[in-house]
Design a protein around this motif. Structure first.
Motif, PDB file in Angstrom:
ATOM      1  N   ARG A 288      12.146 -30.293  13.189  1.00  0.00           N
ATOM      2  CA  ARG A 288      13.389 -30.333  13.971  1.00  0.00           C
ATOM      3  C   ARG A 288      14.427 -29.385  13.384  1.00  0.00           C
ATOM      4  NH1 ARG A 288      12.035 -36.030  13.844  1.00  0.00           N
ATOM      5  NH2 ARG A 288      11.244 -36.682  15.879  1.00  0.00           N
ATOM      6  N   GLN A 289      14.552 -29.382  12.080  1.00  0.00           N
ATOM      7  CA  GLN A 289      15.462 -28.453  11.418  1.00  0.00           C
ATOM      8  C   GLN A 289      14.632 -27.306  10.857  1.00  0.00           C
ATOM      9  OE1 GLN A 289      18.821 -28.744  11.417  1.00  0.00           O
ATOM     10  NE2 GLN A 289      18.577 -30.586  12.667  1.00  0.00           N
ATOM     11  N   GLN A 290      14.699 -26.173  11.538  1.00  0.00           N
ATOM     12  CA  GLN A 290      13.810 -25.077  11.172  1.00  0.00           C
ATOM     13  C   GLN A 290      14.391 -24.250  10.030  1.00  0.00           C
ATOM     14  OE1 GLN A 290      12.535 -22.889  14.643  1.00  0.00           O
ATOM     15  NE2 GLN A 290      12.282 -24.767  15.846  1.00  0.00           N
ATOM     16  N   LEU A 291      13.477 -23.729   9.217  1.00  0.00           N
ATOM     17  CA  LEU A 291      13.834 -22.906   8.066  1.00  0.00           C
ATOM     18  C   LEU A 291      13.452 -21.463   8.337  1.00  0.00           C
ATOM     19  CD1 LEU A 291      12.426 -25.232   5.256  1.00  0.00           C
ATOM     20  CD2 LEU A 291      14.822 -24.970   5.931  1.00  0.00           C
ATOM     21  N   PRO A 292      14.067 -20.515   7.644  1.00  0.00           N
ATOM     22  CA  PRO A 292      13.644 -19.114   7.799  1.00  0.00           C
ATOM     23  C   PRO A 292      12.167 -18.965   7.473  1.00  0.00           C
ATOM     24  CG  PRO A 292      15.685 -19.266   6.536  1.00  0.00           C
ATOM     25  CD  PRO A 292      15.169 -20.671   6.676  1.00  0.00           C
ATOM     26  N   GLU A 293      11.447 -18.137   8.227  1.00  0.00           N
ATOM     27  CA  GLU A 293      10.017 -17.961   7.976  1.00  0.00           C
ATOM     28  C   GLU A 293       9.804 -17.251   6.642  1.00  0.00           C
ATOM     29  OE1 GLU A 293       7.333 -16.725  10.884  1.00  0.00           O
ATOM     30  OE2 GLU A 293       8.274 -17.820  12.535  1.00  0.00           O
ATOM     31  N   ARG A 294       8.754 -17.661   5.945  1.00  0.00           N
ATOM     32  CA  ARG A 294       8.409 -17.028   4.675  1.00  0.00           C
ATOM     33  C   ARG A 294       7.605 -15.760   4.942  1.00  0.00           C
ATOM     34  NH1 ARG A 294       3.204 -17.785   4.943  1.00  0.00           N
ATOM     35  NH2 ARG A 294       2.234 -19.808   5.300  1.00  0.00           N
ATOM     36  N   PRO A 295       7.528 -14.876   3.955  1.00  0.00           N
ATOM     37  CA  PRO A 295       6.681 -13.682   4.132  1.00  0.00           C
ATOM     38  C   PRO A 295       5.214 -14.078   4.194  1.00  0.00           C
ATOM     39  CG  PRO A 295       7.457 -13.871   1.868  1.00  0.00           C
ATOM     40  CD  PRO A 295       8.188 -14.904   2.642  1.00  0.00           C
ATOM     41  N   THR A 296       4.432 -13.334   4.967  1.00  0.00           N
ATOM     42  CA  THR A 296       2.999 -13.598   5.013  1.00  0.00           C
ATOM     43  C   THR A 296       2.326 -12.900   3.835  1.00  0.00           C
ATOM     44  OG1 THR A 296       0.971 -13.333   6.302  1.00  0.00           O
ATOM     45  CG2 THR A 296       2.652 -11.643   6.588  1.00  0.00           C
ATOM     46  N   LEU A 297       1.503 -13.621   3.128  1.00  0.00           N
ATOM     47  CA  LEU A 297       0.777 -13.063   1.998  1.00  0.00           C
ATOM     48  C   LEU A 297      -0.710 -12.912   2.307  1.00  0.00           C
ATOM     49  CD1 LEU A 297       2.356 -15.045  -0.998  1.00  0.00           C
ATOM     50  CD2 LEU A 297       3.043 -12.834  -0.056  1.00  0.00           C
ATOM     51  N   SER A 298      -1.280 -13.864   3.034  1.00  0.00           N
ATOM     52  CA  SER A 298      -2.718 -13.862   3.278  1.00  0.00           C
ATOM     53  C   SER A 298      -3.085 -13.239   4.615  1.00  0.00           C
ATOM     54  CB  SER A 298      -3.259 -15.294   3.215  1.00  0.00           C
ATOM     55  OG  SER A 298      -3.207 -15.791   1.896  1.00  0.00           O
ATOM     56  N   VAL A 299      -2.397 -13.646   5.666  1.00  0.00           N
ATOM     57  CA  VAL A 299      -2.716 -13.143   6.998  1.00  0.00           C
ATOM     58  C   VAL A 299      -2.068 -11.781   7.183  1.00  0.00           C
ATOM     59  CG1 VAL A 299      -2.510 -13.568   9.477  1.00  0.00           C
ATOM     60  CG2 VAL A 299      -2.966 -15.465   7.913  1.00  0.00           C
ATOM     61  N   LEU A 300      -2.830 -10.841   7.706  1.00  0.00           N
ATOM     62  CA  LEU A 300      -2.334  -9.476   7.898  1.00  0.00           C
ATOM     63  C   LEU A 300      -1.211  -9.449   8.920  1.00  0.00           C
ATOM     64  CD1 LEU A 300      -5.770  -7.617   8.073  1.00  0.00           C
ATOM     65  CD2 LEU A 300      -4.281  -7.868   6.080  1.00  0.00           C
ATOM     66  N   GLU A 301      -0.277  -8.540   8.716  1.00  0.00           N
ATOM     67  CA  GLU A 301       0.824  -8.402   9.663  1.00  0.00           C
ATOM     68  C   GLU A 301       0.388  -7.667  10.926  1.00  0.00           C
ATOM     69  OE1 GLU A 301       3.947  -6.530   7.482  1.00  0.00           O
ATOM     70  OE2 GLU A 301       4.646  -8.427   6.619  1.00  0.00           O
ATOM     71  N   ASN A 302      -0.512  -6.715  10.787  1.00  0.00           N
ATOM     72  CA  ASN A 302      -0.937  -5.903  11.934  1.00  0.00           C
ATOM     73  C   ASN A 302      -2.246  -6.430  12.493  1.00  0.00           C
ATOM     74  OD1 ASN A 302       1.282  -4.105  11.625  1.00  0.00           O
ATOM     75  ND2 ASN A 302       0.193  -3.087   9.962  1.00  0.00           N
ATOM     76  N   LEU A 303      -2.148  -7.444  13.325  1.00  0.00           N
ATOM     77  CA  LEU A 303      -3.309  -8.016  13.984  1.00  0.00           C
ATOM     78  C   LEU A 303      -3.497  -7.359  15.343  1.00  0.00           C
ATOM     79  CD1 LEU A 303      -2.759 -11.772  13.075  1.00  0.00           C
ATOM     80  CD2 LEU A 303      -4.398 -10.188  12.061  1.00  0.00           C
ATOM     81  N   PRO A 304      -4.658  -7.554  15.974  1.00  0.00           N
ATOM     82  CA  PRO A 304      -4.895  -6.900  17.267  1.00  0.00           C
ATOM     83  C   PRO A 304      -3.860  -7.287  18.319  1.00  0.00           C
ATOM     84  CG  PRO A 304      -6.914  -7.857  16.391  1.00  0.00           C
ATOM     85  CD  PRO A 304      -5.804  -8.334  15.522  1.00  0.00           C
ATOM     86  N   ALA A 305      -3.716  -6.437  19.329  1.00  0.00           N
ATOM     87  CA  ALA A 305      -2.830  -6.745  20.441  1.00  0.00           C
ATOM     88  C   ALA A 305      -3.302  -8.014  21.134  1.00  0.00           C
ATOM     89  CB  ALA A 305      -2.806  -5.577  21.424  1.00  0.00           C
ATOM     90  N   THR A 306      -2.362  -8.800  21.629  1.00  0.00           N
ATOM     91  CA  THR A 306      -2.693 -10.065  22.288  1.00  0.00           C
ATOM     92  C   THR A 306      -3.559  -9.820  23.512  1.00  0.00           C
ATOM     93  OG1 THR A 306      -0.584 -10.986  21.560  1.00  0.00           O
ATOM     94  CG2 THR A 306      -1.743 -12.154  23.325  1.00  0.00           C
TER      95      THR A 306
END
Length: 965
Positions: A81-99
């Motif tokens: 309910r109270q959302q926090l800023p998203e953390r950086p991704t360490l394991s999952v790649l940032e550049n994944l295939p187009a949806t």
């Protein structure tokens, strides 16, 4: 609804001229948003999926998001309910295939998201997510009441603990989750703690026999599998040896050679000495830990019926007897406790005799015994993940037509596995430890003189001056010319050189002061004045691998001090980080306070990933085309993309520990990371083997031989451990059975390099796995799903290690199809369990009917000569295919297409072999070569031999040929 009130305020400020109107509109928007949330469920379609606001926002959840990654991978996010800023991704790649394209469908009850391969649905009332195939058959469903997001605070920062359970399907098996030492294979109804420790590797990726996986995107301390809490022994009904109810009788003897001479007895209902310093607090003051023995005796019972467990952690010798039957018999050195599980299928209210015997190992000792109750008949069968720190609940559902495809999805999310240098697939020699450069050179010289194949020599820790840990500088009194030593290894002996580097720094040395001044070190262990185990003890700490500048600084240090001398590969020890061994999780988090990215609790398990990242990116930054090779004691989601091989840590040198490595390696491979290895012979050695009598020496030689046989078929093949020395010629004399067997399997490994290197190519090209549990290739075979002590190396070789002292046969399950004994060529029908012969010098090896097994020339090191001729060993009885992969073996030009593949297809009906066109090229490739062809048929067995005339021999220059056989 996820409104950002800061943004709304900024918009209003910019539009002062319409402020009154905007205020009214915003008020109406908020009112109706709240009213809609209160009056019924809502959803919205996004560019990447759907977001559902459940009517019953149970478990602390405000919204559930489905994000389409591919047609077979769906990300599920449940937000608090109270959302926090998203953390950086360490394991999952940032550049994944187009949806990819997807469709949505809304009904009164659910919102469905449909891709070309599956349907994901969110219940609009509860928020429960389920996955089905396109025909509506359930693949996976969340437990409707199994999601919890609860507020938590660490280091003064607000976070959440997150839990998600899933409903199990009948007979479903669960695998992966990294590497663990309980000797468990199928984790159904089992519990796994995901916390990096020496011998324990936390990888929160679970694979189901039903051909899906769950990547749990969380870096904190996590429990996976059966989430029911282990109970203290006192939760059972205990009866003392003398009949009193409520405890067991604990008898303490101060002379382990005379355990009947009891010094004192106590009533004890809990056995719980888990961490550093606990034994000093818990054990009786009059008990002589270094000399004594303890026994707990009595009866135990419970009103609960079904499968339950006793789980032990231990150091020293531990035995557990139930009703007079020995259920557990283990040993582990004091500084690195082991673990073991005893399964107990009990009737309701049945009473059982229990006796637990413990001989501690040294002054600091550990022992726990906890009980896991059975699942009640009324409760559904579930499995799940529960993590102590996160910002939201976040996982990826990965679907596939095979387990290989599921692992391919894992690598799409977390990164490809680069091909290891070819030399790394040869034999490595190591010991704890070579103390001088003369020992290094004389060892390699002896290997070459005795013509024992070798590719890599390893220098373990403490090559620096005693007080200079972290300097990365050689002690000149023992290594006066390291540059020249490495040059001799390279040029004269054609051997690679790997060196141990720790993320550890002694207080006061120059590197420590440099890192401290820049804020790159964890300060708590220094503040605690905690000393290590070297001599009088030194105060130390580790660097913060989550800090990009610190990672670069660490690389710069080992580059300047070591890499410039010619080091080929890195052995990254203690990468958990093991700042202080066998501390509880709270102490580890205290030691890591100051993590660059946030709190230690949130990022706890990702340290080995970031540590590997620094060295991988550092080396590729200065030497971009030379393949990086890392051997690291721990790993995490994504470690494979940094060229990391993980080894199973400081395991014990016992038969039970050897057996446990089979299931440990299989589950690690099923976690998506293809390169794994272990210390052949085990690292820590019982004292009886250090100066053995004739009986113990005989057992040690057999243990080393059997372990070596197993290790020759692991993804990486290396011998390492404490005294006795681990070289073949130090284990046995030439001509003795142990020597002969180890030399045979060493040479066989090199003969198989065309096959094994092609498997490495397949791991990169097609995300395949080298060390394969039978469930990967036979997922519908109920027996194969439970086999955790056999494995396939690639698609063809069935490996069956022998892990019982004195055994000359073992049970082997042959899955469906046909199988040939590798050595004799004898054919056997699959779908049965056999008693396989296992004489001292051989382990049972089988080749799958319908296989092409390429072998090459005899080698003393991997690049001694080209793989020419290659013998194509065809095992008939079914059609067969194989693709030979080749590149230069050392560089990254394969990433740009500089490699070749040659496909082979054997057609059983026409008895023809088609050698396909050569695809691709690289400068060093063989343009013209010879393929020898040997065919073994069910009715025509042939023994495995090399360098014979073969059935046929063909010259090949890159063009397709079809050969009638």
């Amino acid at each position: 609804m996820g409104f950002n009130f800061n943004e709304i305020f900024m918009i209003a400020s910019l539009k002062k001229c319409v402020a009154p109107i905007l205020t009214v509109l915003l008020a109406c928007t908020l009112f109706f948003s709240v009213a809609a949330q209160d009056s019924g469920p809502g959803y919205r379609v996004t560019a990447k999926g759907v977001t559902v606001i459940p009517a019953r926002q149970q478990g602390g959840v405000s919204e559930v998001q489905l994000e389409v990654i591919t047609e077979k991978i769906i990300r599920v996010v449940a937000k608090p309910r109270q959302q926090l800023p998203e953390r950086p991704t360490l394991s999952v790649l940032e550049n994944l295939p187009a949806t990819p394209a997807f469709q949505t469908e809304n009904s009164d009850a659910v919102v469905k998201l449909k891709t070309a391969s599956l349907i994901a649905a969110v219940d609009k009332n509860s928020g429960q997510v389920s996955f089905t195939d396109l025909n509506g058959k359930t693949i996976l469903a969340e437990d409707p009441a199994g999601r919890q997001i609860q507020p938590a605070v660490f280091e003064g920062q607000p976070l959440y603990s997150v839990t998600q359970t899933f409903l199990s399907q009948p007979a479903e098996g669960y695998y992966g989750l990294g590497q663990h030492q309980d000797d468990l294979f199928d984790y159904r109804n089992q519990q796994v703690k995901l916390w990096q420790n020496n011998t324990e590797v936390a990888v929160p990726f679970l694979v189901s026999s039903n051909r899906y996986g769950i990547l749990w995107d969380n870096y904190s301390l996590t429990t996976a599998g059966n989430l029911r809490a282990y109970q203290p022994l006192s939760a059972l009904q205990l009866t003392a040896k003398t009949g009193e109810k409520g405890w067991l009788t604990a008898s303490y003897a101060n002379n382990r050679n005379h355990p009947d001479q009891v010094a004192l007895t106590r009533a004890e209902s809990v056995i719980d000495i888990p961490y550093l310093n606990d034994s000093k607090r818990i054990l009786p003051a009059d008990f002589k830990v270094a000399e004594g023995q303890v026994a707990w005796e009595g009866k135990i019972s419970t009103a609960m019926e079904g499968m339950q467990q006793l789980r032990f952690t231990y150091a020293g010798y531990i035995k557990c007897y139930i009703d007079g039957q020995l259920m557990l018999d283990r040993w582990r050195q004091a500084w690195n406790p082991g673990s073991g599980v005893v399964d107990l299928d009990w009737k309701k209210d049945s009473q059982h005799d229990i006796r637990i015997e413990w001989i501690p190992d040294g002054g600091e000792s550990y022992l726990t015994c906890r009980w896991l109750p059975p699942t009640t008949a009324q409760a559904p069968s579930t499995f799940g993940f529960s993590s102590e720190a996160g910002r939201q609940l976040d996982y990826y559902f990965v679907y596939g037509s095979s387990i290989d495809e599921v692992i391919g999805g894992y690598r799409l999310l977390t990164g490809k596995a680069p091909i290891v240098p070819r030399w790394a697939l040869g034999f490595w020699q190591s010991r704890e430890r070579y103390k001088t450069q003369d020992e290094i050179l004389s060892t390699v010289k002896t290997f070459r003189e005795k013509k024992i194949p070798l590719d890599n020599i390893v220098l373990d820790w403490s090559y620096w001056k005693q007080a200079d840990w972290g300097s990365q500088e050689f002690d000149a009194s023992r290594f006066p010319n390291p540059d020249s030593m490495i040059k001799v290894l390279h040029q004269q002996y054609k051997t690679r050189f790997m060196i141990s580097v720790w993320p550890k720094f002694y207080e006061g040395i120059k590197a420590y002061e440099d890192f401290r001044a820049k804020g790159w070190l964890y300060p708590r262990n220094i503040a605690d004045r905690q000393r290590d185990w070297i001599a009088q003890g030194y105060i130390s700490t580790f660097y913060d691998a989550f800090n990009p500048a610190a990672r670069q600084g660490f690389w710069n240090l080992i580059h300047d001090k070591l890499y410039t001398k010619g080091v080929d590969a890195w052995w990254m020890d203690a990468s958990e980080p093991d700042i202080l061994s066998n501390v509880d999780p709270g102490r580890r988090k205290d030691q890591m306070v100051g993590v660059h990215l946030g709190t230690a609790a949130e990022f706890l398990n990702a340290y080995p990933l970031q540590n590997a990242k620094g060295i991988y990116e550092g080396q590729r930054g200065v030497d971009p085309d030379k393949r990086v090779f890392l051997l690291t004691r721990s790993g995490f989601l994504g470690s494979q993309r940094y060229g990391a091989t993980i080894w199973s840590g400081d395991i014990a040198s016992r038969w039970t520990d050897m057996k446990a490595q089979i299931s440990a390696g299989l589950n690690f491979s099923l976690s998506g990371l293809p390169y794994w290895t272990m210390d052949i012979g085990g690292f820590s050695v019982e004292k009886r083997f250090e100066q053995p009598n004739a009986t113990d020496k005989k057992e040690w030689q057999e243990l080393m031989t059997r372990w070596f046989q197993f290790g020759a078929f692991a993804p990486l093949f290396r011998s390492h451990g404490q005294f006795p020395y681990r070289e073949i010629y130090n284990t046995a004399n030439e001509g003795e059975p142990a020597y002969n067997s180890m030399l045979y399997y060493n040479k066989l490994r090199y003969r198989l390099l065309p096959y094994i290197y092609s498997l490495a190519g397949e791991a990169w090209l097609h995300d395949k796995t080298l060390m394969r549990a039978l469930v990967m290739d036979f997922p519908d075979d109920e027996t194969a799903r439970q086999v955790g002590d056999q494995f396939l190396l690639g698609p063809s070789l069935l490996v069956n290690p022998v892990y019982t002292y004195g055994a000359t046969e073992r049970n082997v399950y042959l899955p469906s199809g046909g199988w040939f004994e590798l050595e004799t060529g004898k054919f056997l029908t699959g779908g049965q369990t056999i008693k396989a012969a296992a004489p001292y010098e051989r382990l049972p090896l089988y080749v799958r009917a319908g296989s092409i097994l390429p072998t090459g020339p005899a080698l003393l090191y991997s690049d001694e000569k080209k793989a020419d001729p290659v013998t194509l060993n065809i095992y008939a009885g079914a059609d067969a295919d194989f693709t030979l992969y080749e590149d230069d073996g050392l560089h990254y030009q394969y990433e740009k297409g500089a490699y070749t593949t040659i496909s082979f297809h054997y057609d059983e009906a026409s008895r023809t072999l088609t050698i396909g066109d050569r695809n691709g090229s690289f400068p060093e490739m063989l343009k013209n070569r010879i393929f020898r062809i040997r065919v073994t048929r069910p009715d025509q067995p042939k023994p495995l031999v090399f360098d014979d005339a073969s059935d046929r021999s063909v010259r090949y220059s890159g063009k397709q040929q079809t050969i009638k056989l």
